[in-house]
Write a protein that holds these residues in place. Structure first.
Motif, PDB file in Angstrom:
ATOM      1  N   ASP A   4      -7.235  -1.771 -11.855  1.00  0.00           N
ATOM      2  CA  ASP A   4      -8.402  -1.620 -10.987  1.00  0.00           C
ATOM      3  C   ASP A   4      -8.821  -0.154 -11.009  1.00  0.00           C
ATOM      4  OD1 ASP A   4      -9.968  -1.127  -8.553  1.00  0.00           O
ATOM      5  OD2 ASP A   4      -9.456  -3.192  -8.035  1.00  0.00           O
ATOM      6  N   TRP A  49     -22.358   1.577 -11.019  1.00  0.00           N
ATOM      7  CA  TRP A  49     -21.055   2.079 -10.576  1.00  0.00           C
ATOM      8  C   TRP A  49     -20.951   3.580 -10.829  1.00  0.00           C
ATOM      9  CZ3 TRP A  49     -17.369   4.558 -13.554  1.00  0.00           C
ATOM     10  CH2 TRP A  49     -16.138   4.786 -12.933  1.00  0.00           C
ATOM     11  N   ALA A  89     -25.726  -7.274  -8.202  1.00  0.00           N
ATOM     12  CA  ALA A  89     -25.102  -8.228  -9.132  1.00  0.00           C
ATOM     13  C   ALA A  89     -25.586  -9.622  -8.856  1.00  0.00           C
ATOM     14  CB  ALA A  89     -23.585  -8.173  -9.020  1.00  0.00           C
ATOM     15  N   SER A 119     -10.704   1.539  -9.000  1.00  0.00           N
ATOM     16  CA  SER A 119     -10.612   2.192  -7.693  1.00  0.00           C
ATOM     17  C   SER A 119      -9.174   2.589  -7.382  1.00  0.00           C
ATOM     18  CB  SER A 119     -11.162   1.281  -6.588  1.00  0.00           C
ATOM     19  OG  SER A 119     -10.367   0.122  -6.420  1.00  0.00           O
ATOM     20  N   THR A 173     -22.958   5.631  -8.327  1.00  0.00           N
ATOM     21  CA  THR A 173     -22.347   5.645  -6.992  1.00  0.00           C
ATOM     22  C   THR A 173     -21.120   6.543  -6.971  1.00  0.00           C
ATOM     23  OG1 THR A 173     -23.125   3.396  -6.545  1.00  0.00           O
ATOM     24  CG2 THR A 173     -21.310   4.212  -5.188  1.00  0.00           C
ATOM     25  N   ARG A 219      -9.702   3.246  -0.945  1.00  0.00           N
ATOM     26  CA  ARG A 219     -10.880   2.785  -0.195  1.00  0.00           C
ATOM     27  C   ARG A 219     -12.087   3.693  -0.403  1.00  0.00           C
ATOM     28  NH1 ARG A 219      -6.763   1.273   3.633  1.00  0.00           N
ATOM     29  NH2 ARG A 219      -6.978   3.176   4.841  1.00  0.00           N
ATOM     30  N   LEU A 252     -13.894   2.195  -3.739  1.00  0.00           N
ATOM     31  CA  LEU A 252     -14.297   0.801  -3.893  1.00  0.00           C
ATOM     32  C   LEU A 252     -15.796   0.722  -4.130  1.00  0.00           C
ATOM     33  CD1 LEU A 252     -12.175  -0.817  -1.025  1.00  0.00           C
ATOM     34  CD2 LEU A 252     -11.732  -0.953  -3.496  1.00  0.00           C
ATOM     35  N   PHE A 253     -16.210  -0.251  -4.895  1.00  0.00           N
ATOM     36  CA  PHE A 253     -17.628  -0.391  -5.229  1.00  0.00           C
ATOM     37  C   PHE A 253     -18.047  -1.839  -5.125  1.00  0.00           C
ATOM     38  CE2 PHE A 253     -20.839  -1.185  -8.611  1.00  0.00           C
ATOM     39  CZ  PHE A 253     -21.897  -0.493  -8.040  1.00  0.00           C
ATOM     40  N   THR A 254     -19.093  -2.079  -4.377  1.00  0.00           N
ATOM     41  CA  THR A 254     -19.692  -3.404  -4.294  1.00  0.00           C
ATOM     42  C   THR A 254     -21.081  -3.334  -4.894  1.00  0.00           C
ATOM     43  OG1 THR A 254     -18.458  -3.922  -2.276  1.00  0.00           O
ATOM     44  CG2 THR A 254     -20.389  -5.275  -2.765  1.00  0.00           C
ATOM     45  N   ASP A 255     -21.295  -4.078  -5.953  1.00  0.00           N
ATOM     46  CA  ASP A 255     -22.588  -4.063  -6.643  1.00  0.00           C
ATOM     47  C   ASP A 255     -23.529  -5.033  -5.938  1.00  0.00           C
ATOM     48  OD1 ASP A 255     -24.710  -3.842  -8.317  1.00  0.00           O
ATOM     49  OD2 ASP A 255     -23.610  -4.306 -10.150  1.00  0.00           O
ATOM     50  N   THR A 256     -24.375  -4.519  -5.087  1.00  0.00           N
ATOM     51  CA  THR A 256     -25.272  -5.378  -4.310  1.00  0.00           C
ATOM     52  C   THR A 256     -26.351  -6.015  -5.171  1.00  0.00           C
ATOM     53  OG1 THR A 256     -26.622  -3.448  -3.743  1.00  0.00           O
ATOM     54  CG2 THR A 256     -24.883  -4.073  -2.200  1.00  0.00           C
TER      55      THR A 256
END
Length: 214
Positions: free
Chosen positions: A108, A73, A213, A110, A76, A204, A207-211
């Protein structure tokens, strides 16, 4: 007019123009006027205790994987923030503190970053026309209500972020989890859409998506 100060008229024009106008002016502080409201003793004590706890913002992780997820995170977000904060150490300290204070307040991350983008454009010494200060544009009266009365400390990074997150959490509880009303109350424009919409739009970007994980 000095940089970082926006007139009430300009602020109202920005509100009328919608989120796009807020996000297109990165050099302007868009704080509203948080209202000083009476606090019952138990709430005042709880908020004062939350602000006074001077634990260093060092994340503590239960597992190695949790720490690695945080580092992903951080990497990024650091890339995304590079244009606004070119120095790595400054960027790292800021993001680590935002992460720590957001998690500490149950918010949150973000959302907090989106609020900071709208409120101060990530400028530590931003001051609005109504006197709100720092990254999260905290009104000086809060230092008297729940702090030690020194508004100058609102330019200290951790102090400002802690005050902002504690106040935002307080409003979230008052609004029973309604983020739209919470953000309006934080900005002093409760019930009106432009400010919450601007923060949600800015969120937006963070936002973070941990691919990796799982």
């Amino acid at each position: 007019m000095s940089a970082g100060v926006v007139s009430r008229r300009a602020c109202l024009v920005s509100l009328a123009s919608g989120p796009a106008a807020w996000l297109s002016a990165p050099g302007t502080a868009h704080a509203g006027s948080q209202l000083e409201e009476p606090l019952i003793d138990s709430v005042r004590t709880a908020l004062s205790s939350a602000v006074a706890n001077q634990a260093p913002p060092e994340p503590d992780f239960p597992t190695t994987e949790a720490r690695l997820a945080y580092l992903r995170w951080l990497g990024t977000m650091s890339d995304r923030l590079r244009r606004r904060k070119p120095e790595w150490q400054v960027r790292r300290d800021f993001l680590q503190t935002v992460w720590y204070e957001s998690k500490r307040a149950g918010l949150d991350v973000s959302l907090v970053l989106g609020l900071i983008q709208v409120e101060s454009a990530f400028r530590k010494f931003a001051v609005s026309s109504v006197g709100a200060r720092g990254y999260m544009q905290v009104m000086p009266f809060w230092t008297r209500v729940i702090g030690d009365g020194d508004p100058g400390k609102l330019f200290h990074m951790q102090t400002n972020l802690r005050f902002g997150c504690v106040i935002l959490r307080h409003y979230l509880e008052r609004e029973r989890g309604d983020l739209f009303l919470t953000l309006g109350r934080y900005n002093g424009s409760r019930g009106r859409a432009p400010y919450p919409d601007a923060v949600f739009a800015a969120q937006r970007n963070w936002l973070f998506t941990d691919t990796r994980a799982g």
